[in-house]
Design a protein around this motif. Sequence first.
Motif, PDB file in Angstrom:
ATOM      1  N   ASN A 100     -11.583 -52.386  -5.527  1.00  0.00           N
ATOM      2  CA  ASN A 100     -12.596 -51.773  -6.380  1.00  0.00           C
ATOM      3  C   ASN A 100     -12.023 -50.733  -7.345  1.00  0.00           C
ATOM      4  O   ASN A 100     -12.737 -50.148  -8.142  1.00  0.00           O
ATOM      5  CB  ASN A 100     -13.698 -51.126  -5.529  1.00  0.00           C
ATOM      6  N   TYR A 101     -10.709 -50.514  -7.218  1.00  0.00           N
ATOM      7  CA  TYR A 101     -10.043 -49.606  -8.151  1.00  0.00           C
ATOM      8  C   TYR A 101      -9.568 -50.386  -9.365  1.00  0.00           C
ATOM      9  O   TYR A 101      -9.281 -51.578  -9.274  1.00  0.00           O
ATOM     10  CB  TYR A 101      -8.801 -48.999  -7.487  1.00  0.00           C
ATOM     11  N   SER A 102      -9.433 -49.690 -10.463  1.00  0.00           N
ATOM     12  CA  SER A 102      -8.735 -50.268 -11.615  1.00  0.00           C
ATOM     13  C   SER A 102      -7.250 -49.951 -11.423  1.00  0.00           C
ATOM     14  O   SER A 102      -6.905 -49.057 -10.651  1.00  0.00           O
ATOM     15  CB  SER A 102      -9.248 -49.631 -12.906  1.00  0.00           C
ATOM     16  N   PRO A 103      -6.362 -50.656 -12.159  1.00  0.00           N
ATOM     17  CA  PRO A 103      -4.935 -50.335 -12.047  1.00  0.00           C
ATOM     18  C   PRO A 103      -4.668 -48.859 -12.325  1.00  0.00           C
ATOM     19  O   PRO A 103      -3.876 -48.226 -11.627  1.00  0.00           O
ATOM     20  CB  PRO A 103      -4.291 -51.213 -13.125  1.00  0.00           C
ATOM     21  N   LYS A 104      -5.354 -48.323 -13.301  1.00  0.00           N
ATOM     22  CA  LYS A 104      -5.137 -46.924 -13.670  1.00  0.00           C
ATOM     23  C   LYS A 104      -5.531 -45.993 -12.512  1.00  0.00           C
ATOM     24  O   LYS A 104      -4.753 -45.127 -12.127  1.00  0.00           O
ATOM     25  CB  LYS A 104      -5.976 -46.608 -14.917  1.00  0.00           C
ATOM     26  N   GLN A 105      -6.723 -46.242 -11.933  1.00  0.00           N
ATOM     27  CA  GLN A 105      -7.168 -45.419 -10.796  1.00  0.00           C
ATOM     28  C   GLN A 105      -6.194 -45.535  -9.630  1.00  0.00           C
ATOM     29  O   GLN A 105      -5.857 -44.547  -8.984  1.00  0.00           O
ATOM     30  CB  GLN A 105      -8.556 -45.877 -10.320  1.00  0.00           C
ATOM     31  N   PHE A 106      -5.763 -46.764  -9.379  1.00  0.00           N
ATOM     32  CA  PHE A 106      -4.868 -46.998  -8.250  1.00  0.00           C
ATOM     33  C   PHE A 106      -3.545 -46.252  -8.451  1.00  0.00           C
ATOM     34  O   PHE A 106      -3.039 -45.587  -7.542  1.00  0.00           O
ATOM     35  CB  PHE A 106      -4.626 -48.503  -8.073  1.00  0.00           C
ATOM     36  N   GLU A 112      -2.055 -53.255 -19.998  1.00  0.00           N
ATOM     37  CA  GLU A 112      -2.777 -52.169 -20.672  1.00  0.00           C
ATOM     38  C   GLU A 112      -4.202 -52.582 -21.065  1.00  0.00           C
ATOM     39  O   GLU A 112      -5.104 -51.765 -21.050  1.00  0.00           O
ATOM     40  CB  GLU A 112      -1.993 -51.606 -21.872  1.00  0.00           C
ATOM     41  N   ASP A 113      -4.407 -53.880 -21.333  1.00  0.00           N
ATOM     42  CA  ASP A 113      -5.749 -54.326 -21.737  1.00  0.00           C
ATOM     43  C   ASP A 113      -6.753 -54.283 -20.584  1.00  0.00           C
ATOM     44  O   ASP A 113      -7.955 -54.265 -20.820  1.00  0.00           O
ATOM     45  CB  ASP A 113      -5.691 -55.767 -22.271  1.00  0.00           C
ATOM     46  N   VAL A 114      -6.237 -54.349 -19.355  1.00  0.00           N
ATOM     47  CA  VAL A 114      -7.150 -54.358 -18.210  1.00  0.00           C
ATOM     48  C   VAL A 114      -6.983 -53.088 -17.368  1.00  0.00           C
ATOM     49  O   VAL A 114      -7.381 -53.043 -16.204  1.00  0.00           O
ATOM     50  CB  VAL A 114      -6.927 -55.614 -17.313  1.00  0.00           C
ATOM     51  N   ALA A 115      -6.428 -52.055 -17.988  1.00  0.00           N
ATOM     52  CA  ALA A 115      -6.093 -50.816 -17.272  1.00  0.00           C
ATOM     53  C   ALA A 115      -7.280 -50.215 -16.521  1.00  0.00           C
ATOM     54  O   ALA A 115      -7.106 -49.639 -15.449  1.00  0.00           O
ATOM     55  CB  ALA A 115      -5.530 -49.791 -18.252  1.00  0.00           C
ATOM     56  N   THR A 116      -8.473 -50.394 -17.059  1.00  0.00           N
ATOM     57  CA  THR A 116      -9.634 -49.757 -16.425  1.00  0.00           C
ATOM     58  C   THR A 116     -10.586 -50.784 -15.804  1.00  0.00           C
ATOM     59  O   THR A 116     -11.695 -50.459 -15.423  1.00  0.00           O
ATOM     60  CB  THR A 116     -10.403 -48.891 -17.452  1.00  0.00           C
ATOM     61  N   GLY A 146      -3.208 -63.393  -8.793  1.00  0.00           N
ATOM     62  CA  GLY A 146      -2.095 -62.961  -7.943  1.00  0.00           C
ATOM     63  C   GLY A 146      -0.998 -62.288  -8.760  1.00  0.00           C
ATOM     64  O   GLY A 146      -0.423 -61.281  -8.353  1.00  0.00           O
ATOM     65  N   GLY A 147      -0.718 -62.853  -9.907  1.00  0.00           N
ATOM     66  CA  GLY A 147       0.338 -62.316 -10.764  1.00  0.00           C
ATOM     67  C   GLY A 147       0.002 -60.938 -11.302  1.00  0.00           C
ATOM     68  O   GLY A 147       0.874 -60.064 -11.402  1.00  0.00           O
ATOM     69  N   MET A 148      -1.269 -60.739 -11.637  1.00  0.00           N
ATOM     70  CA  MET A 148      -1.681 -59.422 -12.142  1.00  0.00           C
ATOM     71  C   MET A 148      -1.554 -58.375 -11.041  1.00  0.00           C
ATOM     72  O   MET A 148      -1.086 -57.265 -11.270  1.00  0.00           O
ATOM     73  CB  MET A 148      -3.118 -59.494 -12.681  1.00  0.00           C
ATOM     74  N   ILE A 149      -1.949 -58.744  -9.829  1.00  0.00           N
ATOM     75  CA  ILE A 149      -1.848 -57.818  -8.697  1.00  0.00           C
ATOM     76  C   ILE A 149      -0.386 -57.460  -8.435  1.00  0.00           C
ATOM     77  O   ILE A 149      -0.043 -56.290  -8.214  1.00  0.00           O
ATOM     78  CB  ILE A 149      -2.471 -58.439  -7.415  1.00  0.00           C
ATOM     79  N   GLN A 150       0.493 -58.488  -8.480  1.00  0.00           N
ATOM     80  CA  GLN A 150       1.920 -58.213  -8.266  1.00  0.00           C
ATOM     81  C   GLN A 150       2.439 -57.237  -9.313  1.00  0.00           C
ATOM     82  O   GLN A 150       3.259 -56.380  -9.018  1.00  0.00           O
ATOM     83  CB  GLN A 150       2.760 -59.498  -8.319  1.00  0.00           C
ATOM     84  N   ARG A 151       1.953 -57.367 -10.537  1.00  0.00           N
ATOM     85  CA  ARG A 151       2.407 -56.462 -11.593  1.00  0.00           C
ATOM     86  C   ARG A 151       1.905 -55.032 -11.369  1.00  0.00           C
ATOM     87  O   ARG A 151       2.601 -54.080 -11.672  1.00  0.00           O
ATOM     88  CB  ARG A 151       1.987 -56.999 -12.965  1.00  0.00           C
ATOM     89  N   VAL A 152       0.699 -54.922 -10.787  1.00  0.00           N
ATOM     90  CA  VAL A 152       0.230 -53.586 -10.391  1.00  0.00           C
ATOM     91  C   VAL A 152       1.168 -53.046  -9.311  1.00  0.00           C
ATOM     92  O   VAL A 152       1.565 -51.876  -9.319  1.00  0.00           O
ATOM     93  CB  VAL A 152      -1.226 -53.612  -9.859  1.00  0.00           C
TER      94      VAL A 152
END
Length: 293
Positions: A87-93, A122-126, A134-140
């Motif tokens: 439920n967090y965004s990458p930025k919050q996390f 950066e486009d999905v930061a929030t 899966g790939g996006m999560i790995q990048r986080v």
Amino acid sequence: MLVVNHVSKSYGKFEALKDINLEFSNGVYGLLAPNGAGKTTLIKMLTTLIFPSKGEILYNGTNITRLGEKYRELLGYLPQEFGYYKNYSPKQFLEYIGALKGMDKKVLEKRIDDLLKLVALEDVATKKMKKFSGGMIQRVGIAQAMLNDPKILILDEPTAGLDPKERVRFRNLLSELARDRIVILSTHIVSDVESIANEIIMIKDKQVLYKGSIDEICKIIAGMVYETSIPYEQAAMFKKEVFSLSEKQEDGLLKIRFISKKAPEPTWTAVKPNLEDVFLYVYRDDIQESSAP
Ligand SMILES: Nc1ncnc2c1ncn2[C@@H]1O[C@H](COP(=O)(O)OP(=O)(O)OP(=O)(O)O)[C@@H](O)[C@H]1O
Ligand SMILES: [Mg+2]
């Protein structure tokens, strides 16, 4: 320089690793071995999550256990099971992880912006992470490991769950990061380390079997790898004589790539070994899919 010195690790009576000796300086190291070989065990020792039963790990000459927090400040780690809050965004996390690390807020905000750009999020930061691939999560995961600009970046099976396109992007990202740090990644997928690792470490029977550049490791089976095409009827018989690496249909025949130690037949074409060939051969008894010669 990170040095693993005669390290063994036992879980109770079970010995998972035995007399491991390794040296790491800047660059990408690929820890390549099948499931259960001890990759995570080694990585957890390198991150001080568990301790060697015997031997020691030194960073610039000092035992990492003695360095304690000073060592952990130099470390970035992506665990095999990476826990995040969906439920967090990458930025919050990343803000949360940064706060746990006690980072200065201003420094942290700048760092998060830079890292999210680096891993192309950066486009999905929030945006909440629950819809991420899966790939996006790995990048986080990589971004959180990079927060403190670590001198040693350790990634346990970072490419699991990535699609081929994400894999390519990931490889490019890692080579970029490895310019001025030690990057150690574990995988059982040959192609993930083939194009980025300066050095491959293969573990077998609890020990380091090979450590070297891909070219060096491929020399192990130099002059033993061939290709030939045979009628299907002869395949079963032929495969009793050689170690089959791969097979495909071509023009009504079976094109087979294989290893043989015998003098070659005139119909065999000698080919240059690749890392996948070495992997299949070395772990022929450990990987279920392959058949023994
Ligand atoms: N906490 C533990 N207690 C007992 N045995 C363990 C423990 N952790 C790992 N092992 C055993 O040690 C061996 C090495 O495990 P490890 O997780 O290091 O392998 P791995 O190479 O990371 O495997 P995978 O590719 O599946 O992640 C395995 O036989 C495993 O069952
Ligand atoms: Mg593991």
